[in-house]
Design an enzyme around this catalytic site. Structure first.
Site, short mmCIF file in Angstrom:
data_model
loop_
_atom_site.label_atom_id
_atom_site.label_comp_id
_atom_site.label_asym_id
_atom_site.label_seq_id
_atom_site.Cartn_x
_atom_site.Cartn_y
_atom_site.Cartn_z
N CYS A 183 -13.52 1.64 -14.74
CA CYS A 183 -14.04 3.00 -14.55
C CYS A 183 -12.86 3.97 -14.53
O CYS A 183 -12.61 4.66 -13.56
CB CYS A 183 -14.84 3.07 -13.25
SG CYS A 183 -15.83 4.55 -13.13
N GLU A 231 0.83 -1.21 0.00
CA GLU A 231 0.00 0.00 0.00
C GLU A 231 0.86 1.26 0.00
O GLU A 231 0.54 2.24 -0.65
CB GLU A 231 -0.94 0.01 1.22
CG GLU A 231 -2.06 -1.01 1.13
CD GLU A 231 -2.97 -0.80 -0.08
OE1 GLU A 231 -3.02 0.30 -0.63
OE2 GLU A 231 -3.64 -1.77 -0.50
N CYS A 239 -25.40 2.65 -11.51
CA CYS A 239 -24.62 3.87 -11.77
C CYS A 239 -25.52 4.99 -12.30
O CYS A 239 -26.05 4.91 -13.41
CB CYS A 239 -23.51 3.56 -12.77
SG CYS A 239 -22.49 5.00 -13.15
FE1 SF4 Z 1 -17.92 3.82 -14.03
FE2 SF4 Z 1 -20.57 3.94 -13.96
FE3 SF4 Z 1 -19.33 3.50 -16.25
FE4 SF4 Z 1 -19.34 1.64 -14.35
S1 SF4 Z 1 -21.09 2.41 -15.48
S2 SF4 Z 1 -17.58 2.27 -15.61
S3 SF4 Z 1 -19.24 2.88 -12.51
S4 SF4 Z 1 -19.21 5.33 -15.01
#
Ligand code: SF4
Length: 440
Positions: free
Chosen positions: A240, A58, A256
């Protein structure tokens, strides 16, 4: 007490939280990267050894990419496989004092820890943020000498008792090594959570950060907290991602709100959505910078404008001589033990005033070199080589490089900072910064 944030930005439905955990963990089980610290965390039976293995990873991963860290991590763990090994080496040096092994005889008192620090710096060189290695060493000493060799067992105690261990590192060690159900918030988690819940206020502000910690603690899976936290970070690192997120492949896209907003062109209808987007919502984007449909999900997160980096120019001189075995040797000097690039070695360097003409640069550099060599340096002997730019997180650094060939021997003044002659090979194996490696 301040009013709770509008539901648009929260996870209020226990069934949704459960589904998100399940989807994320199922994806992680299938797609996670094989990393040496994950193997150690999963196979090591001893809790202290496990905590150390996670802790080192970490600390190295702060501000550094996984791909870069792997090799450094393996070398570090080979040299100091346990906290005791790291602490032991460092305690031996600090108690034995001057001339101790491994310090060479004649070390001055302010270099008691020189050899070990040197080893730490050499292993760390290239990772950047060198003070992290030193603090890890200090914390190891504390665990052995004050805590009977036992690493604290909760995130709260880790943060309270260990120097250099902040809230994130404490949460990561406690959840991954001990299974404590505590969340973590790093850059990847900030991005994922802000997108999941359309949080567009400045993501570096204390109000948003507090909100994200509350959310991470509420979401973390109670039975697999370490895996859940790593999964959330892995999602941010591989799916993401900042610029072109792979929403089509995302295991949590159905949770999301940024993705839904992009698809449907308007915010998700939730009961108190009217509190949002009309000013006054502490988590919405500022009214002056509303949703930009060309950006899609990358509308989130947002940060206040960054401060411009400081512009610094430094003159650096590669002093070279022919060594006794015929190979070229270069003079390197050690930087002070605190501040930028603390304790690393570099070619003799000095900061330059902005817009200093080349002739003036030569003069100030010649004066500086004279102090090292104890005899005048002719400015005409300095050969201009070129300029190298190196970007630190907060400094835009230009090195103006000269070289100077020396005939005959030079007696280095021991009253000045430590200095030594090294061959090219020794130079690259020494604790020198990435910026200096670009010079030679
Ligand atoms: Fe990111 Fe939402 Fe796209 Fe998933 S759906 S990659 S959480 S922006």
């Amino acid at each position: 007490a301040p009013a709770p944030p509008p539901a648009q930005h929260l996870f209020n439905d226990p069934a949704e939280i459960e589904a998100l955990r399940g989807n994320l963990l199922a994806w992680y089980d299938k797609c996670r990267r094989d990393l040496p610290w994950r193997t150690l965390a999963a196979t090591e039976q001893d809790a202290d050894r496990r905590a150390y293995a996670v802790w080192v990873s970490e600390v190295m991963l702060q501000q550094t990419q996984v791909a870069t860290v792997i090799d450094y991590y393996n070398r570090w763990m080979q040299k100091w496989p346990t906290l005791q090994a790291l602490a032991q080496a460092s305690l031996e040096v600090s108690t034995a004092g001057i001339g101790c092994s491994p310090c060479p005889p004649g070390s001055s008192s302010n270099t008691r820890l020189c050899v070990l620090e040197q080893e730490v710096n050499e292993l760390w060189a290239g990772l950047g943020y060198y003070s992290r290695g030193k603090r890890l060493q200090e914390a190891a000493r504390k665990v052995v000498s004050e805590l009977a060799g036992r690493v604290p067992r909760t995130a709260e105690d880790l943060q309270k008792l260990l120097p250099g261990v902040g809230r994130y590192t404490a949460g990561a060690i406690a959840s991954i090594s001990y299974g404590q159900a505590t969340g973590v918030v790093d850059g990847n988690v900030i991005r994922v959570l802000c997108r999941l819940r359309c949080i567009g206020a400045d993501s570096s502000s204390p109000a948003v950060i507090d909100q994200l910690w509350d959310m991470a603690n509420a979401l973390v899976d109670r039975s697999r907290p370490g895996d859940f936290n790593q999964a959330l970070m892995e999602l941010g690192a591989t799916v993401c991602v900042p610029k072109a997120p792979l929403c089509g492949e995302c295991p949590v896209k159905q949770h999301c709100r940024a993705w839904r907003r992009k698809l449907f062109g308007k915010p998700t209808p939730v009961p108190d959505v009217e509190n949002c987007g009309v000013g006054g919502c502490p988590l919405c984007p500022p009214a002056a910078e509303p949703w930009d449909s060309s950006l899609g999900v990358t509308n989130f997160p947002r940060k206040a404008a960054k401060k411009q980096p400081r512009v610094v120019r430094t003159a650096t001189c590669v002093l070279e001589r022919r060594g006794c075995r015929g190979a070229l040797e270069y003079l390197v000097v050690q930087r002070p033990s605190s501040g930028l690039l603390a304790g690393l070695w570099e070619f003799p360097s000095l900061p330059l005033a902005q817009d200093l003409q080349e002739e003036k640069q030569r003069e100030v550099l010649a004066d500086h070199l004279q102090a090292w060599m104890g005899k005048p340096v002719a400015t005409g002997g300095l050969q201009f080589i070129g300029e190298i730019i190196h970007i630190f997180s907060h400094i835009h650094q230009t090195y103006v490089i000269y070289s100077l060939s020396l005939d005959g021997d030079v007696t280095l003044d021991p009253a000045l900072s430590p200095s030594r002659w090294v061959t090219e090979e020794e130079f690259h194996a020494s604790a020198v910064s990435t910026a200096m490696k670009k010079v030679l």
